[in-house]
Design a protein around this motif. Structure first.
Motif, PDB file in Angstrom:
ATOM      1  N   UNK A   9       0.867  -1.183   0.000  1.00  0.00           N
ATOM      2  CA  UNK A   9       0.000   0.000   0.000  1.00  0.00           C
ATOM      3  C   UNK A   9       0.903   1.232   0.000  1.00  0.00           C
ATOM      4  N   UNK A  10       0.303   2.389  -0.057  1.00  0.00           N
ATOM      5  CA  UNK A  10       1.046   3.613   0.216  1.00  0.00           C
ATOM      6  C   UNK A  10       1.300   3.693   1.726  1.00  0.00           C
ATOM      7  N   UNK A  11       2.356   4.374   2.137  1.00  0.00           N
ATOM      8  CA  UNK A  11       2.667   4.619   3.564  1.00  0.00           C
ATOM      9  C   UNK A  11       2.983   3.344   4.335  1.00  0.00           C
ATOM     10  N   UNK A  12       3.548   2.355   3.672  1.00  0.00           N
ATOM     11  CA  UNK A  12       3.904   1.113   4.387  1.00  0.00           C
ATOM     12  C   UNK A  12       5.401   1.041   4.688  1.00  0.00           C
ATOM     13  N   UNK A  13       6.153   2.046   4.243  1.00  0.00           N
ATOM     14  CA  UNK A  13       7.583   2.058   4.545  1.00  0.00           C
ATOM     15  C   UNK A  13       8.483   1.776   3.349  1.00  0.00           C
ATOM     16  N   UNK A  14       7.972   1.974   2.137  1.00  0.00           N
ATOM     17  CA  UNK A  14       8.817   1.730   0.951  1.00  0.00           C
ATOM     18  C   UNK A  14      10.054   2.621   0.942  1.00  0.00           C
ATOM     19  N   UNK A  15       9.874   3.895   1.326  1.00  0.00           N
ATOM     20  CA  UNK A  15      11.029   4.801   1.301  1.00  0.00           C
ATOM     21  C   UNK A  15      12.040   4.410   2.367  1.00  0.00           C
ATOM     22  N   UNK A  16      11.556   4.118   3.574  1.00  0.00           N
ATOM     23  CA  UNK A  16      12.462   3.689   4.639  1.00  0.00           C
ATOM     24  C   UNK A  16      13.231   2.441   4.210  1.00  0.00           C
ATOM     25  N   UNK A  17      12.514   1.467   3.665  1.00  0.00           N
ATOM     26  CA  UNK A  17      13.152   0.207   3.257  1.00  0.00           C
ATOM     27  C   UNK A  17      14.068   0.438   2.049  1.00  0.00           C
ATOM     28  N   UNK A  18      13.651   1.264   1.106  1.00  0.00           N
ATOM     29  CA  UNK A  18      14.508   1.543  -0.069  1.00  0.00           C
ATOM     30  C   UNK A  18      15.813   2.194   0.374  1.00  0.00           C
ATOM     31  N   UNK A  19      15.723   3.151   1.283  1.00  0.00           N
ATOM     32  CA  UNK A  19      16.945   3.806   1.791  1.00  0.00           C
ATOM     33  C   UNK A  19      17.816   2.801   2.538  1.00  0.00           C
ATOM     34  N   UNK A  20      17.173   1.954   3.335  1.00  0.00           N
ATOM     35  CA  UNK A  20      17.926   0.928   4.073  1.00  0.00           C
ATOM     36  C   UNK A  20      18.603  -0.029   3.093  1.00  0.00           C
ATOM     37  N   UNK A  21      17.910  -0.369   2.029  1.00  0.00           N
ATOM     38  CA  UNK A  21      18.452  -1.286   1.020  1.00  0.00           C
ATOM     39  C   UNK A  21      19.645  -0.635   0.308  1.00  0.00           C
ATOM     40  N   UNK A  22      19.532   0.646   0.023  1.00  0.00           N
ATOM     41  CA  UNK A  22      20.660   1.380  -0.576  1.00  0.00           C
ATOM     42  C   UNK A  22      21.870   1.293   0.354  1.00  0.00           C
ATOM     43  N   UNK A  23      21.651   1.535   1.645  1.00  0.00           N
ATOM     44  CA  UNK A  23      22.764   1.441   2.609  1.00  0.00           C
ATOM     45  C   UNK A  23      23.367   0.038   2.602  1.00  0.00           C
ATOM     46  N   UNK A  24      22.508  -0.970   2.585  1.00  0.00           N
ATOM     47  CA  UNK A  24      22.983  -2.366   2.578  1.00  0.00           C
ATOM     48  C   UNK A  24      23.815  -2.636   1.319  1.00  0.00           C
ATOM     49  N   UNK A  25      23.315  -2.211   0.167  1.00  0.00           N
ATOM     50  CA  UNK A  25      24.017  -2.478  -1.099  1.00  0.00           C
ATOM     51  C   UNK A  25      25.337  -1.718  -1.192  1.00  0.00           C
ATOM     52  N   UNK A  26      25.422  -0.600  -0.489  1.00  0.00           N
ATOM     53  CA  UNK A  26      26.680   0.178  -0.505  1.00  0.00           C
ATOM     54  C   UNK A  26      27.829  -0.572   0.153  1.00  0.00           C
ATOM     55  N   UNK A  27      27.521  -1.605   0.946  1.00  0.00           N
ATOM     56  CA  UNK A  27      28.608  -2.395   1.562  1.00  0.00           C
ATOM     57  C   UNK A  27      29.343  -3.207   0.507  1.00  0.00           C
ATOM     58  N   UNK A  28      28.653  -3.531  -0.589  1.00  0.00           N
ATOM     59  CA  UNK A  28      29.279  -4.398  -1.607  1.00  0.00           C
ATOM     60  C   UNK A  28      29.389  -3.732  -2.982  1.00  0.00           C
ATOM     61  N   UNK A  29      28.806  -2.560  -3.148  1.00  0.00           N
ATOM     62  CA  UNK A  29      28.847  -1.875  -4.444  1.00  0.00           C
ATOM     63  C   UNK A  29      29.221  -0.407  -4.225  1.00  0.00           C
ATOM     64  N   UNK A  30      30.100   0.093  -5.070  1.00  0.00           N
ATOM     65  CA  UNK A  30      30.590   1.461  -4.883  1.00  0.00           C
ATOM     66  C   UNK A  30      29.533   2.501  -5.240  1.00  0.00           C
ATOM     67  N   UNK A  31      28.854   2.277  -6.358  1.00  0.00           N
ATOM     68  CA  UNK A  31      27.932   3.317  -6.852  1.00  0.00           C
ATOM     69  C   UNK A  31      26.489   2.808  -6.752  1.00  0.00           C
ATOM     70  N   UNK A  32      25.801   3.223  -5.706  1.00  0.00           N
ATOM     71  CA  UNK A  32      24.409   2.814  -5.495  1.00  0.00           C
ATOM     72  C   UNK A  32      23.554   4.085  -5.479  1.00  0.00           C
ATOM     73  N   UNK A  33      22.503   4.070  -6.252  1.00  0.00           N
ATOM     74  CA  UNK A  33      21.676   5.271  -6.343  1.00  0.00           C
ATOM     75  C   UNK A  33      20.198   4.902  -6.232  1.00  0.00           C
TER      76      UNK A  33
END
Ligand SMILES: Nc1ncnc2c1ncn2[C@@H]1O[C@H](COP(=O)(O)OP(=O)(O)OP(=O)(O)O)[C@@H](O)[C@H]1O
Ligand SMILES: C[C@H](N)[C@H](N)CCCCCC(=O)O
Ligand SMILES: [Mg+2]
Length: 222
Positions: A9-33
């Motif tokens: 749904x809307x307002x279920x935390x997609x932005x929070x999770x997307x940002x968290x996922x970006x942080x997670x992927x930055x541990x193994x990838x240099x350029x994450x956007x």
């Protein structure tokens, strides 16, 4: 390798999770956007009106890119994108979004694309977020906002993703309702039905900090 993040749904935390996922992927990838192809609703910032999701994703990522690439449509009104675009005298164009995505992907190792609302959110009179995900051809990450009703919404969303020939790469639970009964049993049921454990189980946080989310080792493998 990129991902399309959708939610129950809307307002279920997609932005929070997307940002968290970006942080997670930055541990193994240099350029994450992060990319927010279509945003509806702006706030005033020192640089003028901007969208909070786009701002948060930009802050999480490791590459600075032009706004027309990471947020092609930034519509003033917080409503369904097809209506927000109409109110702004625009029509959301999936060709344009696919082109901007291609340009953005050329600048990054991974792009995390956050959809608007739920998977079938209308983008114009004939196309929805599902058409965009399909057009981009990305594996999908589904955010389940844990509250009563989320089982039905999660199963419908998973079915819709697969009906488009897309891969449900992973899913994430977000404990948005601290009063929800039997949250763990709901997660167990969905894990069984979806055939995988959630990539992350995000707790209710007093001050949401995406970099603190704990991910399972397989998270981010498309
Ligand atoms: N686990 C959590 N703990 C505390 N607050 C949360 C949590 N998850 C989400 N929130 C808050 O709930 C609100 C909605 O979350 P978020 O903006 O991530 O949803 P969304 O699915 O991206 O919505 P939209 O459809 O508008 O893009 C935000 O204020 C966010 O900070
Ligand atoms: C404005 C809001 N925060 C989202 N960006 C858009 C949600 C649209 C939902 C439309 C619907 O499914 O009824
Ligand atoms: Mg959002």
């Amino acid at each position: 390798m990129s991902f399309f993040v959708t939610g129950t749904d809307t307002e279920v935390g997609k932005t929070l999770v997307s940002c968290a996922f970006v942080h997670h992927l930055r541990k193994t990838h240099a350029r994450v956007v992060g990319m927010k192809p279509v945003a509806a609703g702006t706030v005033d910032t020192p640089h003028g009106p901007d969208n909070e999701d786009a701002v948060a994703l930009r802050a999480a990522g490791s590459v600075a890119v032009p706004r027309e690439l990471d947020n092609p449509y930034c519509l003033p009104l917080p409503m369904s994108p097809h209506l927000a675009a109409r109110a702004a005298g625009q029509v959301i164009d999936l060709d344009l979004l696919a082109d901007r995505y291609r340009q953005l992907a050329a600048l990054a190792d991974v792009v995390v694309v956050e959809g608007a609302g739920g998977f079938h959110v209308p983008l114009n009179d004939t196309q929805t977020g599902a058409d965009l995900a399909q057009r981009l051809g990305l594996p999908v990450v589904m955010v389940v906002g844990l509250r009563l009703g989320c089982l039905n919404h999660a199963l419908l969303t998973a079915e819709a993703i697969r009906a488009r020939g897309l891969k449900l790469a992973g899913w994430v639970t977000n404990r948005i309702d601290p009063a929800m009964s039997a949250a763990d049993d709901n997660i167990a049921y969905l894990s069984d039905r979806l055939g995988a454990l959630p990539w992350a189980d995000v707790p209710r946080m007093n001050t949401p900090r995406p970099e603190q989310v704990v991910w399972r080792p397989e998270a981010g493998r498309a």
